[in-house]
Design a protein around this motif. Sequence first.
Motif, PDB file in Angstrom:
ATOM      1  N   GLN A  54       8.236 -24.740 -12.838  1.00  0.00           N
ATOM      2  CA  GLN A  54       6.902 -24.176 -13.038  1.00  0.00           C
ATOM      3  C   GLN A  54       6.706 -23.732 -14.491  1.00  0.00           C
ATOM      4  OE1 GLN A  54       7.039 -21.188  -9.941  1.00  0.00           O
ATOM      5  NE2 GLN A  54       5.678 -22.393  -8.623  1.00  0.00           N
ATOM      6  N   GLN A  55       7.751 -23.088 -15.049  1.00  0.00           N
ATOM      7  CA  GLN A  55       7.653 -22.660 -16.445  1.00  0.00           C
ATOM      8  C   GLN A  55       7.567 -23.859 -17.396  1.00  0.00           C
ATOM      9  OE1 GLN A  55      10.051 -19.268 -17.783  1.00  0.00           O
ATOM     10  NE2 GLN A  55      10.863 -19.155 -15.707  1.00  0.00           N
ATOM     11  N   ILE A  56       8.343 -24.894 -17.075  1.00  0.00           N
ATOM     12  CA  ILE A  56       8.279 -26.100 -17.911  1.00  0.00           C
ATOM     13  C   ILE A  56       6.888 -26.717 -17.840  1.00  0.00           C
ATOM     14  CG2 ILE A  56       9.140 -28.459 -18.141  1.00  0.00           C
ATOM     15  CD1 ILE A  56      11.852 -27.401 -17.136  1.00  0.00           C
ATOM     16  N   HIS A  57       6.321 -26.725 -16.633  1.00  0.00           N
ATOM     17  CA  HIS A  57       4.977 -27.288 -16.478  1.00  0.00           C
ATOM     18  C   HIS A  57       3.969 -26.486 -17.298  1.00  0.00           C
ATOM     19  CE1 HIS A  57       1.718 -29.468 -14.574  1.00  0.00           C
ATOM     20  NE2 HIS A  57       1.125 -28.308 -14.337  1.00  0.00           N
ATOM     21  N   ARG A  58       4.076 -25.145 -17.250  1.00  0.00           N
ATOM     22  CA  ARG A  58       3.168 -24.323 -18.051  1.00  0.00           C
ATOM     23  C   ARG A  58       3.398 -24.565 -19.550  1.00  0.00           C
ATOM     24  NH1 ARG A  58       3.964 -20.499 -13.756  1.00  0.00           N
ATOM     25  NH2 ARG A  58       5.774 -19.597 -14.822  1.00  0.00           N
ATOM     26  N   TRP A  59       4.678 -24.700 -19.900  1.00  0.00           N
ATOM     27  CA  TRP A  59       5.014 -24.989 -21.294  1.00  0.00           C
ATOM     28  C   TRP A  59       4.383 -26.319 -21.728  1.00  0.00           C
ATOM     29  CZ3 TRP A  59      10.702 -26.416 -22.940  1.00  0.00           C
ATOM     30  CH2 TRP A  59      10.739 -26.682 -24.306  1.00  0.00           C
ATOM     31  N   GLU A  60       4.524 -27.319 -20.855  1.00  0.00           N
ATOM     32  CA  GLU A  60       3.974 -28.634 -21.181  1.00  0.00           C
ATOM     33  C   GLU A  60       2.460 -28.584 -21.257  1.00  0.00           C
ATOM     34  OE1 GLU A  60       4.979 -33.153 -19.930  1.00  0.00           O
ATOM     35  OE2 GLU A  60       4.628 -31.765 -18.271  1.00  0.00           O
ATOM     36  N   ALA A  61       1.842 -27.859 -20.304  1.00  0.00           N
ATOM     37  CA  ALA A  61       0.383 -27.768 -20.312  1.00  0.00           C
ATOM     38  C   ALA A  61      -0.107 -27.071 -21.579  1.00  0.00           C
ATOM     39  CB  ALA A  61      -0.101 -27.024 -19.074  1.00  0.00           C
TER      40      ALA A  61
END
Length: 643
Positions: free
Chosen positions: A158-165
Amino acid sequence: MPVYPSLRTLLEPLDSPAQARERVLSELLRPLPEGSQAFWWVEDGGRFSLQTALGLAGMPLGEVGVVEEAAFQKGYPGPVEGWSQGLPAAEVGPHLLQHLSVQLPASPEPPVGQNLLLPLVLERRVWAVLHLYAPSPLDEPRLKRAIQSAQAVVPLLQQIHRWEAAERKALWLSAINTLLSHPEPESPPPLEASAATWLKSRLQDALEEATRLARAEGARLVAFKEGQVHTLAQAGWDAGLPVETALRAALTEQLGEGRRIALPRYDLYPARHPELVEAGLHSLFILSVPYQSQALLLFSSQAGWFPDAETQEFLGEMATALGVVQREWALRQELAWAAFTDPLTGLGNRRAFERDLEKLPHRARGRLAMLVVLDLDRFKSINDSFGHIHADHVLVRLAGVLRSRARAGDRAYRLGGDEFALIIEGPPSLNPSRIAERYRALVEEVRVSESVHLQVSLGYAVYPSDAPDTEALWRLADHRMYQDKASRRNRASQTPPPLIPHETLLVRLARRMGQALGFSPAEMQGLEAGCYLLQLALGELSLGPVTLSDSLLREGARILVFLHQHREGGRPSSWTGEAIPRAARVLQVAHWFTQALKEVEGRSARSVEEALAALQQEASPYFDPDAVSALLSLREWLEELVT
């Protein structure tokens, strides 16, 4: 349950979300059998696209495409409600991708392995799916540990996804801001071409960035004009591919309604362009550009490519930015034109002149550069005699002549009132005096009335031979112009006004030749009287209001007596034994030349060059060489006059 380190500790050496996600999925695969695979899917508008896959050798992500959520739900091995609750589910059987109709690079008999599916739920919506596949079934303890590991990495993913977004958003905003936050282009005339090049380069840079961030393979910015589609800028794959031809009437109509068009399988689209499909175009996304009759196209050779909802929003913002930049650029062009252009004549104004003059030393390296200053003579009398409106029309006509008949690259300016200037550049072989006199002749061709033409005083200076800097160059050219004006006034005070108001080619040519030979006022009057009587005799003039004194009539008639008396033995002679007057020698050459330009029976009209060449062939035995030289010195003036 395994305890994973914090995101910072696990991912600190990595510099991209993709690398971070691969690190996390690698951790999940480490305890599983060799040949196991991990897949990370992200939801977009009811469909899931594969973002990362580990262990899927020999199969690019693009070939997997997107999967409808209903297909995932059908393949989910747990209870129906478990999907929306984010419960992990496992099942022994064929690879889940086969259930999702994805053709795998495997043997004809697909192996039976272990599928583990973990939906990730946020606000009661499945936004991502983690899928693990082992090539052989797992025993209960090993399967339990795999499920616990998958649940443990969910916060990291989830954190990676937020980072990517956040990173993706930052990249998009940076690209859009780069497009919008540009320096002031130097676009006033005559630099419009360089400004247009600047704009095209900026649009192309934006398309290249949009192509990369949207994971497309190419982009086009096209304009609609008079029923045709024209490419303004392009980037990415196959620049020569005419993708704009895909915009047939039905698609153009949808764009006109403000709709976005997605064709993830353009190759199956009923109105597809077969040549495009044959060239490799399989996916197409189109949206209109606000404020312009334009569209932005992105495309791919991968079937099923489709920008997700967030990317579509960013593309919409990029399209808006493209429209804003072009609209602002057009406005800047108009403002720049107004700031650097004289509103009456359309020539560069004093501000444009000073700007271009300041740049002259940098542009003129190894080339001749000259400044010409022109001041119209007695222009106030034109205002007084004909009115300001008529005088303005004369200035507009003069500007039109300077624009249309100037040498390529020469720049004309109105400095104010009746003062003009020219900045001229060219090879060192140019003759400054000849160029300056050519422009004097052009100006003096402009009619004020039926019988009056403009007169101009002129001065020029050459950089750097005449002046070391532009300020001195301007001062010297201006000084020489005032010297010329004083000289012309002095001559005008000694020379009576023209006798002949009829501005025929013969009269004007004879006057010019007489001026070149330094005729006295009496000689000039006799020459004009000879022209008048000759044209009356030839029927080229009707008897008008011109009244000549008896003495001038006698002088004109005397000159005509010598019209057909030519040189013999290199010296002028006649049957009277009297030397042929200079006025008669000039009239001989001028009359022969004007007749050579006319069409006569048995011979077509000659051009100026043809007539001059024929004259030079006959000159030695027949005509006075000084008169011929005077005519040849007017070559450029004649070209402009006759054209």
